[in-house]
Design a protein around this motif. Structure first.
Motif: not given
Length: 221
Positions: A49-51, A69, A103-104, A106, A129-131
Motif C-alpha cells: 500500500l502507498d504510505s 472516507t 486513495e481519495e 488523502r 492508502f490503497g484502492s
C-alpha cells in the motif's frame, strides 16, 4: 467439649486452605492469560500500500483501523481510541497505529491529523492508502466476522509482529473477540487496554528470556 474442638479444627482448616485454593486459582489464571490468543494467522501485509514511509505489520505491534472516507464523522471514535489506548503506548518503539484509507481520502487524512495534533501525538499515526480492492484484500485476510462498509468499520484490530491477528477466544460477551469497537469507551477501556498490556508483556518476557539465554551462553563460552 469434643464438638468445640472439632469446630475450632474445621475453622482453622478452612482458614489454612483458603489462601492455598486462592493461590492455585490465580496461578492457573496467569497461565491462561500469559499470551493473547491468535485468532487468525498470517494476515496480508500492507507493504504494497502507498504510505509516507515504508510501512509494514512485520516486527511491529499494530493497532489497525479501517476508517473509510468520512473522517470528519469519526472524531469521536478517534478521540476515544487515542485517549483510552494509543497515548499510553506511543513511547514503545515497536508499537504503531495504522489507519488504512482509500486513495481519495488523502487530503482529508492530512487535515484530520492536523486538527488532532494539539491533543495527540499524531506524528505517530501511520496512514496507508490503497484502492478499495486492495483494502478489501487486507481486511478479508483478517477473517473476522465484521464487514467493511465503503472501506469503513468502527472496529479496530491488534496485529502482532508475526502478522497474526490477536484477540480473545473466550470473551464473556462475544465468545471470540476479533476486534474492539472504537465507539465504545467501556470496551476500549475494559478489554482492549488489557489485551494490549498482555501482548506487550508477552513480548517483553520473550525478550528478557532471550537476553538471559544469550548471557548464559556467553558465560559458558
Amino acid at each position: 467439649m469434643k464438638k468445640g474442638i472439632i469446630k475450632k479444627f474445621v475453622v482453622l482448616a478452612v482458614l489454612f486452605a483458603l489462601p492455598i485454593i486462592a493461590y492455585l486459582f490465580f496461578a492457573s489464571g496467569k497461565n491462561n492469560f500469559a499470551k493473547l490468543p491468535v485468532l487468525t494467522e498470517q494476515v496480508s501485509d500492507i507493504s504494497a500500500l502507498d504510505s509516507e514511509q515504508s510501512l509494514s505489520f512485520k516486527d511491529k505491534i499494530s493497532i489497525v483501523a479501517f476508517f473509510g472516507t468520512n473522517l470528519e464523522g469519526l472524531k469521536g471514535n478517534t478521540f476515544n481510541l487515542d485517549q483510552k489506548i494509543l497515548e499510553k503506548y506511543y513511547e514503545f518503539n515497536d508499537f504503531q497505529f495504522v489507519v488504512i484509507l482509500p486513495e481519495e481520502a488523502r487530503e482529508e487524512a492530512e487535515a484530520f491529523r492536523k486538527e488532532f495534533s494539539g491533543i495527540s501525538k499524531t506524528e505517530k499515526w501511520k496512514f496507508a492508502f490503497g484502492s478499495r480492492e486492495e483494502i478489501q484484500k487486507v481486511f478479508k485476510s483478517f477473517e473476522s466476522p465484521h464487514k467493511l462498509d465503503d472501506a469503513y468499520t468502527p472496529y479496530v484490530f491488534i496485529i502482532d509482529k508475526d502478522l497474526n491477528l490477536r484477540g480473545r477466544d473466550n470473551d464473556e460477551d462475544h465468545g471470540e473477540l476479533y476486534a474492539y469497537d472504537s465507539r465504545s469507551v467501556a470496551e476500549l477501556n475494559n478489554k482492549m487496554d488489557d489485551d494490549v498490556k498482555v501482548i506487550l508483556a508477552e513480548y517483553r518476557l520473550a525478550l528478557k528470556k532471550n537476553n538471559n539465554e544469550s548471557k548464559s551462553i556467553l558465560k559458558k563460552q
